[in-house]
Design an enzyme around this catalytic site. Structure first.
Site, PDB file in Angstrom:
ATOM      1  N   THR A   1       0.823  -1.208   0.000  1.00  0.00           N
ATOM      2  CA  THR A   1       0.000   0.000   0.000  1.00  0.00           C
ATOM      3  C   THR A   1       0.856   1.255   0.000  1.00  0.00           C
ATOM      4  OG1 THR A   1      -1.519   1.253   1.404  1.00  0.00           O
ATOM      5  CG2 THR A   1      -0.085  -0.279   2.527  1.00  0.00           C
TER       6      THR A   1
ATOM      7  N   LYS B   1       2.082  -3.164   7.390  1.00  0.00           N
ATOM      8  CA  LYS B   1       2.392  -3.355   5.970  1.00  0.00           C
ATOM      9  C   LYS B   1       3.843  -2.936   5.692  1.00  0.00           C
ATOM     10  CE  LYS B   1       0.092  -4.551   2.994  1.00  0.00           C
ATOM     11  NZ  LYS B   1      -0.257  -5.900   2.440  1.00  0.00           N
TER      12      LYS B   1
ATOM     13  N   GLU C   1       0.216   3.620   1.917  1.00  0.00           N
ATOM     14  CA  GLU C   1       0.168   4.182   3.272  1.00  0.00           C
ATOM     15  C   GLU C   1       1.474   3.993   4.028  1.00  0.00           C
ATOM     16  OE1 GLU C   1      -3.304   3.502   5.560  1.00  0.00           O
ATOM     17  OE2 GLU C   1      -4.637   3.682   3.843  1.00  0.00           O
TER      18      GLU C   1
END
Ligand code: NAD
Ligand code: DAU
Length: 351
Positions: free
Chosen positions: A130, A159, A132
């Site tokens: 991701t 992540k 993010e």
């Protein structure tokens, strides 16, 4: 023989990937490994039910014996790793299982690949991640492949941890890894806890549309099939050891997104858009809410010729129509656990 182990293939993006890849690659074999958490649903694979080149196995990516057994039984040449706990709000309420699934699960898969791939010729471990992990942007600039990691939520920290392990396996053991970091996806079969499906569903049912803070946070939206096409391009043609950022070049603030959903739902219903917009309710903000995400996707565009096919307008129209046409799917995923989540997340959020 190309055999692809797809983890998390019953989730939103994993199932979209399988619905495309299984049909388009009849010579490849696909093995889906999915725990079927609240977010995983075998009904998402109904369009490829009975495909002779696809096998489904229910199980946890953290289960070492199970993963080892899968490598022995199916000898995957490729791993496309989607499985994860994926919802930021849930990670704020209960972080532990994010680290268990996202960090330890990724480690378990890498260890199995390391133990079972005698040589790395023709092998690929593609880790789906991701944007993010890069933290938040101010009002200008975009994330690039060389942007430093700075995750802000338990989800993005987990992540980021998984990305680092994947890279370390390449650096240390020569594992043939590829990493994609993508922006916000939307489309059919998305669990109605994320912004777009939640708002569509609530608007269709005449329920309040809970916008966090003032709705000024910006996300870079990409239709899910476009993300899956990017993953296929990286799987087949991307450089080993590389990261590719994937995004739609489609920044919208949340309030604009919700208003656009209201307009589409009003069009479907044949009612005045203002009557749907009246459902917008500003509620208490998400703790640590990242202000803005935006992706510079020039590497994947330049090297692999990837471009999104959908605009936000066409993608949103398809998505709203899908939720209108698939009420049974929505009813099926909205279990008691889902109702409990709505109470947990929105119960104390009156603005
Ligand atoms: P999702 O929550 O819809 O699906 C996750 C799937 O993983 C579910 O089928 C679930 O049952 C399965 N799963 C979870 N834990 C598991 C475990 N321990 N063992 C086996 N299966 C397990 O998520 P999604 O939105 O489809 O996201 C898929 C991947 O893409 C995630 O890695 C996510 O971080 C990443 N990603 C998502 C987005 C997005 O906008 N949704 C954007 C960029 C990257
Ligand atoms: O950027 C990629 C990420 O996008 C993925 O890695 C995550 O798995 C995915 O969940 C998504 O994370 P976000 O937190 O950006 O998505 P979400 O749909 O939860 O929220 C989008 C924006 O909408 C965010 O600014 C918070 C806001 N929001 C969300 C919900 C659920 C609201 O205003 N109200 C809501 O009820």
């Amino acid at each position: 023989m190309t055999t692809v182990l797809v983890t998390g293939g019953c989730g939103f993006i994993g199932s979209a990937f399988l619905r495309i890849a299984v049909r388009e690659n009849p010579d490849w074999r696909f093995v889906t490994l999915d725990k079927l958490t609240y977010a995983g649903n075998v009904a998402n694979l109904a369009p490829i039910a009975g495909a002779p080149n696809h096998t489904f196995v229910r199980g946890d990516i953290c289960d070492e014996a199970l993963v080892q057994g899968l490598f022995e039984a199916h000898a995957p040449t490729h791993v496309v790793h989607f499985a994860a706990e994926s919802h930021v709000d849930r990670s704020i309420v209960g972080p532990r299982r994010f680290f268990e699934a996202n960090v330890m699960g990724t480690l378990t898969l890498l260890e199995a690949a390391r133990a079972n791939w005698r040589d790395f010729d023709g092998k690929v471990f593609l880790h789906v991640s991701t944007d993010e992990v890069f933290g938040e942007l101010g009002d200008t600039g975009k994330f690039r492949e060389d942007t430093p990691y700075s995750p802000n939520s338990p989800y993005s920290a987990s992540k980021a941890g998984s990305d680092h392990i994947v890279r370390a396996y390449h650096h240390t053991y020569g594992m043939p890894i590829k990493v994609t970091n993508c922006s916000n996806n939307y489309g059919p079969y998305q669990f109605p806890e994320k912004l777009i499906p939640l708002m569509i569903q609530n608007a269709l049912e005449g329920k309040p549309l809970p916008v966090y803070g003032r709705g000024e946070n910006v996300r870079d939206w990409l239709f899910v099939d476009d993300h899956c096409r990017a993953i296929l391009a990286v799987l087949e043609r991307g450089r080993v050891g590389e990261t590719y950022l994937v995004g739609g070049d489609c920044e919208r603030n949340n309030l604009d997104v919700v208003r656009q959903i209201c307009a589409r739902v009003a069009a479907v219903r044949g009612v005045d858009p203002a009557s749907v917009e009246a459902l917008i309710t500003f509620v208490k903000d998400r703790p640590g809410h990242d202000h803005r995400y935006a992706i510079d996707a020039s590497r994947i565009q330049r090297e692999l010729g990837w471009r999104p096919a959908e605009t936000f307008e066409t993608g949103l129209e398809r998505t709203v129509q899908w939720y209108v046409d698939n009420r049974e799917w929505v009813d099926q995923v909205r279990t008691g656990e889902y109702r409990k989540w709505l109470d947990t997340n929105y119960g104390g959020r009156s603005s």
